[in-house]
Design a protein around this motif. Structure first.
Motif, mmCIF file in Angstrom:
data_model
loop_
_atom_site.group_PDB
_atom_site.id
_atom_site.type_symbol
_atom_site.label_atom_id
_atom_site.label_comp_id
_atom_site.label_asym_id
_atom_site.label_seq_id
_atom_site.Cartn_x
_atom_site.Cartn_y
_atom_site.Cartn_z
ATOM 1 N N ARG A 182 0.833 -1.359 -0.009
ATOM 2 C CA ARG A 182 0.212 -0.061 0.068
ATOM 3 C C ARG A 182 0.638 1.195 0.086
ATOM 4 N N VAL A 240 2.053 2.000 -3.604
ATOM 5 C CA VAL A 240 1.292 2.417 -4.629
ATOM 6 C C VAL A 240 1.281 4.070 -4.130
ATOM 7 N N ASP A 241 0.995 4.225 -2.796
ATOM 8 C CA ASP A 241 0.846 5.680 -2.220
ATOM 9 C C ASP A 241 2.015 6.424 -2.501
ATOM 10 N N ARG A 276 1.955 7.317 -6.313
ATOM 11 C CA ARG A 276 1.090 8.368 -6.713
ATOM 12 C C ARG A 276 1.357 9.752 -6.250
ATOM 13 N N THR A 336 -2.221 -5.512 -9.745
ATOM 14 C CA THR A 336 -2.424 -4.823 -8.617
ATOM 15 C C THR A 336 -2.502 -3.249 -8.828
ATOM 16 N N VAL A 345 -5.584 0.481 -9.311
ATOM 17 C CA VAL A 345 -5.514 1.731 -8.629
ATOM 18 C C VAL A 345 -5.332 2.954 -9.687
ATOM 19 N N THR A 351 -3.832 14.000 -7.368
ATOM 20 C CA THR A 351 -4.134 12.796 -6.848
ATOM 21 C C THR A 351 -4.414 13.173 -5.275
#
Length: 661
Positions: free
Chosen positions: A223, A226-227, A230, A264, A268, A352
């Motif tokens: 997680r 991915v954050d 972004r 995955t 997102v 984002t």
């Protein structure tokens, strides 16, 4: 029949939130979702498998015993978790699968209890040996069918048939033939069949690295990655696509799967890419190319990389060293293509909802340690086994730096379960690969196959490499990456070495082309999987992905065509490595500009052709090719600059196709 992961269903239309787990099951095989006491019992068995391997890595067990226990755990879990058909029950275990799991455990227990005695009966097994061996081989083939589809067990069956039918085969394929007793002794009683090097690598390395990925994921690393991607997208118009590539790179190690990484990230990132203005096909190409990059990126490469280390008898750190420059070249090309497409498609920057980058790094930046901690331990002299165990310890301790990522006993227990579940496909694949390797060693098939390839190529190295690449791509249409590499290692690698390719370069060549099957027509598993998210046409996505992944298809030729190309694997004096890197970077840049149709501005057709030719010349490891490529590339840029100057004074502009516009 259960989905093999190679079928080509129509893409799902975008509608609401994306269920990436359902898409993964659709393309990588569905498992049972068990509840109640049965679910708890199977979960306990999976956790026990992971705990056993942590203990075994620190203890001493004879290879035969350790590998048999590993395969026993794997077979039991496969029959309990994977239905026999796609229509099989997903919520209960039928009695016959329980029976198969128990028989599998018994066939492995027989080896564990009698491994000393059977070592003396390889040539003359007893009837009991034959009975348990036959059951073990059949169970391994069935487990492979359930986890990877029909193609791999068919290869195993063909290998067994080849061992029996040797005297009846024509020409070079002929051999003296082997009896059931001799073959079963080779496959079941020795360390050159089911329990050979492929399964040994799975039992000692792959399972631990898979468990490390599960621990990282349980601590929230996935997680965070991915954050982070972004947040790092920035205000550039290409920011959305760049965040996809960054997230794929960061997630690739823990997942170990190009398809899993692409799906995955896609779940997102697709809304972000759509808002930026990317078409479904271009967005899918970015996702698929990023997923493939994840599997070839240090510090955790695909499962086949551990086999390379074992086969070449080198450290895993050496394999990581081989992969550094090819990985840099691959990501350089993707980034250049992203910048070109951002201008050509007119995409826009997007905002984002991710947390600010500085805050994210302050709170959870410790997750980035996963990129270097294994390498640090390896450089300190630790073996790969101890390096990954200590990396697991570090990940566990670092999780307590943030309250939301604490690895509580419940989370750790789930990580142990997930680590075992994630390695099941590899267990079945390496066991069937052991059948193939055992038959090849027994019959000498590898050298015969190598002779056929070299003969067809007429001794020409370029043609030998092209034939090898085609064979590997065809193998990859049906086989998983690990199986494709193993088949190539025993059949294609000898041909490359005979043709003059250094052995490390030969195995890295096979490794890359085994991975590229995931984006190669007509199956292109990653492309079909991401098309299920974007709703794009999977075949158009496939061809666009090829454009992004083009350097990955060419880089293996760079280090295989000439011994000087070994500099791209960080082998050789620093000056040679630096020069090889410089010319390769220029070549990849020229190829990306030519394939993308834009350099200083949109290219005319002749400029595009010149840039592609320059890129190909620069990637060939020879001084004359570098000089010619550099001259041609500079000429193409000079012509484009001259044309731009004319256009600025009123001369007609040209489109990317070279037409006035």
């Amino acid at each position: 029949m259960q989905s093999t992961g190679r079928e080509q269903p129509a893409p799902m239309q975008e509608a609401g939130p994306v269920d990436h787990e359902a898409i993964l099951e659709r393309y990588e095989g569905a498992t049972r979702r068990l509840a109640g006491i049965v679910g708890q019992a199977v979960g306990l068995l999976a956790a026990a498998m992971s705990a056993y391997h942590l203990w075994a890595a620190l203890a001493y067990l004879p290879a035969h015993q350790m590998r048999a226990i590993h395969l026993g755990f794997g077979l039991m879990l496969i029959f309990l978790l994977y239905p026999a058909t796609s229509r099989g029950s997903r919520h209960r275990i039928p009695w016959h699968d329980v029976l198969l799991a128990l028989v599998a455990a018994a066939s492995m227990a027989y080896i564990v209890l009698h491994y000393r005695e059977v070592a003396y009966r390889i040539v003359r097994p007893t009837s009991t040996d034959l009975a348990w061996g036959a059951m073990a081989v059949l169970l391994v083939l069935e487990a492979s069918r359930r986890t990877s589809g029909l193609a791999l067990p068919l290869v195993g069956i063909a290998a067994i048939a080849y061992a029996f039918l040797g005297p009846h085969l024509p020409g070079l394929w002929q051999h003296r033939g082997y009896s059931v007793n001799r073959l079963m002794g080779q496959l079941y009683l020795s360390l050159e069949g089911l329990f050979g090097v492929p399964l040994g690598v799975s039992a000692t390395f792959i399972v631990l690295f898979t468990l490390y990925g599960a621990v990282l994921d349980a601590s929230g690393a996935g997680r965070f990655f991915v954050d982070l991607a972004r947040s790092a997208a920035g205000g550039r118009r290409s920011g959305a696509a760049r965040s996809v590539v960054l997230a794929s790179f960061l997630l690739g190690g823990p997942s170990g799967s190009g398809v899993a990484t692409a799906v995955t990230v896609g779940a997102v990132a697709w809304p972000l890419l759509r808002r930026a203005g990317y078409t479904p096909e271009t967005a899918g190409a970015v996702l698929a190319a990023g997923g493939i990059g994840a599997v070839i990126s240090p510090p955790i490469l695909g499962a086949a990389s551990f086999l390379i280390a074992e086969i070449l008898q080198i450290s895993y750190l050496e394999v990581l060293k081989f992969a550094v420059i090819p990985t840099l070249l691959y990501y350089l090309s993707i980034m250049v293509m992203i910048e070109i497409d951002a201008r050509r498609l007119g995409v826009q920057s997007v905002q984002t909802a991710a947390r600010p980058l500085r805050e994210l790094l302050w709170r959870q930046g410790y997750h980035l340690s996963s990129l270097v901690v294994i390498v640090i331990f390896l450089m300190m002299g630790f073996t790969a086994t101890y390096a990954v165990i200590w990396s697991i310890v570090v990940a566990f301790l670092l999780s307590f730096l943030s309250r939301e990522s604490w690895l509580t006993p419940a989370r750790l227990y789930r990580a142990l379960q997930e680590g075992a579940r994630s390695v099941l496909t590899v267990v079945a694949t390496t066991a069937v690969a052991g059948i193939l390797v055992g038959v090849v060693n027994l019959t000498g098939l590898g050298l015969k196959f190598a002779g056929i390839i070299v003969g067809l190529a007429g001794g020409n190295l370029i043609l030998t490499l092209v034939l090898a690449a085609l064979i590997l791509l065809v193998l990859g249409l049906a086989l998983p990456i690990t199986a494709s590499y193993i088949v190539g290692a025993v059949t294609v690698a000898p041909a490359l070495v005979q043709a003059g390719v250094p052995e490390p370069a030969a195995h890295m060549f096979i490794f890359y082309y085994s991975i590229l099957s995931e984006v190669s027509p007509p199956t292109a598993l990653s492309c079909f999987a991401v098309s299920a998210i974007t709703g794009g046409n999977p075949f158009k996505t496939m061809w666009k992905t090829w454009r992004y992944a083009l350097p990955a298809f060419l880089v293996p030729f760079m280090f295989a065509l000439d011994p000087r190309g070994m500099a791209l694997l960080l082998e050789g004096p620093p000056i040679e490595v630096g020069l090889a890197l410089l010319t390769a970077v220029l070549g990849v840049g020229a190829l990306a500009a030519g394939a993308g149709g834009r350099a200083l501005s949109d290219t005319a057709w002749y400029e595009r052709a010149a840039l592609v030719a320059a890129g190909l010349l620069l990637t060939y490891p020879a001084p004359w090719a570098d000089a010619a490529g550099l001259a041609l590339g500079l000429a193409a840029l000079g012509v484009q600059r001259w044309r731009m100057a004319l256009a600025g004074r009123g001369a007609p502009r040209y489109t990317a196709e070279g037409k006035p516009g």
